[in-house]
Design a protein around this motif. Structure first.
Motif, PDB file in Angstrom:
ATOM      1  N   ASN A 211      -1.225  -3.091   2.252  1.00 34.52           N
ATOM      2  CA  ASN A 211      -2.011  -2.010   1.643  1.00 34.52           C
ATOM      3  C   ASN A 211      -2.731  -2.483   0.384  1.00 34.52           C
ATOM      4  OD1 ASN A 211      -1.538   0.087   3.471  1.00 34.52           O
ATOM      5  ND2 ASN A 211       0.368   0.706   2.469  1.00 34.52           N
ATOM      6  N   ASP A 235       2.077   3.257  -1.164  1.00 28.04           N
ATOM      7  CA  ASP A 235       2.070   3.727   0.219  1.00 28.04           C
ATOM      8  C   ASP A 235       1.787   5.224   0.234  1.00 28.04           C
ATOM      9  OD1 ASP A 235       2.698   1.169   0.920  1.00 28.04           O
ATOM     10  OD2 ASP A 235       4.768   1.594   1.544  1.00 28.04           O
ATOM     11  N   HIS A 312      -0.496   1.294   6.066  1.00 30.62           N
ATOM     12  CA  HIS A 312       0.768   0.613   6.333  1.00 30.62           C
ATOM     13  C   HIS A 312       1.922   1.347   5.647  1.00 30.62           C
ATOM     14  CE1 HIS A 312      -1.494  -2.802   7.939  1.00 30.62           C
ATOM     15  NE2 HIS A 312      -2.282  -2.682   6.882  1.00 30.62           N
ATOM     16  N   THR A 316       6.561   0.542   9.742  1.00 33.27           N
ATOM     17  CA  THR A 316       5.788  -0.342  10.611  1.00 33.27           C
ATOM     18  C   THR A 316       5.811  -1.782  10.114  1.00 33.27           C
ATOM     19  OG1 THR A 316       3.781   0.303   9.384  1.00 33.27           O
ATOM     20  CG2 THR A 316       4.258   1.478  11.421  1.00 33.27           C
ATOM     21  N   VAL A 317       5.684  -1.975   8.805  1.00 35.57           N
ATOM     22  CA  VAL A 317       5.659  -3.332   8.258  1.00 35.57           C
ATOM     23  C   VAL A 317       6.975  -4.047   8.513  1.00 35.57           C
ATOM     24  CG1 VAL A 317       5.527  -4.672   6.107  1.00 35.57           C
ATOM     25  CG2 VAL A 317       3.944  -2.783   6.498  1.00 35.57           C
TER      26      VAL A 317
END
Length: 325
Positions: A211, A235, A312, A316-317
């Protein structure tokens, strides 16, 4: 093609920026003590640069004549030895100003992007979410030096020496290769236990490294140089204990580990007692307590106003590849 200079190219953040920024930019990176592992890649342009060496800084800046400088280099090691504490000031404050002046002398229209930290507010600033206008009260030597770096750059910008200044205040960063931002909040320093501090419902902001790369690229591509401007970069949503524990459990082998709870009152009494016994460490103890037992959520409204949306997230990361399962 815009020329981008990324400092600290051998570090966690700088190396990711150097290799992650799109090929529409001509990107160069600097390093000091450690030669980047990826330096064997002939397509990457690395330069040695010591932020204590004004002549070397000037030479690099005039050779590259960057349109954008992304300043990620910093001293961040923990130490209470006076001679090492001085390095915070000489690199994070004075070195930052030296770099900015050299970048301007090479290209008066340069845009300077300074990677700072949300630790400039202190660890338990009260009002949640915290916006960029909240008073700063840095507690650690690292946070103080980063804030002084901000101040030095802001003076240059207000005096019209530095025409384009963007300060990014970053919460703890993480990537698949480094999840300390999460482990430090939910895992025991010794053994394999999870530790719930207080109720575990505390919210905290964090930032996926992809990000940050996306936002720096967005600023460089879609916004003209201006400033001084300050952004929180986080985030899309903050995280809670149980959420982070679940993510880490899925990432690691062996299933869910046991969890113990540390009551807030017990931790508070310990911090007060430790501070009385070791006065020189009181600020540090309070800093740890604030991080673990208070909400630390940062308002990203200014970032959203630019039109950028982070895509992101930890889920998910940090997801394990199917081949790892």
């Amino acid at each position: 093609m815009k020329r981008v200079l990324v400092t600290g190219a051998s570090g966690f953040v700088g190396s990711a920026l150097l290799t992650g920024l799109p090929s529409t930019f001509a990107v160069s990176g600097t390093y000091c003590a450690n030669r980047p592992v990826a330096e064997s890649d002939a397509s990457l342009d690395y330069r040695h640069m010591d932020l204590n060496d004004g002549a070397e800084i000037t030479a690099v800046c005039h050779d590259i004549k960057a349109d954008i400088v992304v300043h990620a280099a910093a001293v961040s090691e923990r130490s209470r030895v006076p001679i090492r504490l001085r390095r915070y000031r000489t690199i994070n404050e004075e070195g930052t100003e030296r770099l900015a002046r050299a970048a301007v002398s090479a290209n008066p229209a340069v845009r300077f992007v300074y990677l700072s930290t949300t630790a400039v507010y202190g660890e338990s600033p009260g009002t949640i979410p915290i916006n960029e206008d909240h008073p700063c009260n840095p507690l650690t030597e690292y946070a103080k030096s980063k804030y002084l770096g901000e101040c030095a750059l802001t003076v240059l910008a207000r005096n019209d020496v530095l025409r384009g200044l963007t300060i990014l205040r970053l919460p703890p960063l993480y990537d698949k290769s480094d999840i300390r931002a999460f482990r430090n909040r939910v895992k025991s320093p010794v053994g394999n236990l999870f530790v719930r501090y207080g109720t575990g419902t505390q919210l905290f902001s964090a930032l996926a490294l992809p990000n940050l790369i996306d936002f720096v690229s967005f600023l460089a591509s879609h916004r003209d140089a201006r400033g001084p401007e300050v952004f929180h970069v986080c985030d899309a949503h903050p995280y809670r204990f149980d959420e982070v524990r679940h993510i880490i459990s899925r990432q690691t082998r062996g299933g869910t580990k046991p969890c113990i709870t540390v009551p807030r009152g017990l931790a508070s009494a310990f911090v007060v007692t430790a501070g009385a016994l070791f006065p020189s460490g009181r600020t540090r103890f309070m800093s740890y307590y604030g991080k673990l037992f208070h909400d630390l959520v940062f308002d990203c409204g200014r970032m959203h106003d630019t039109g950028f949306r982070p895509v992101h997230a930890a889920q998910t990361v940090l997801a394990r590849e199917e081949s790892d399962l």
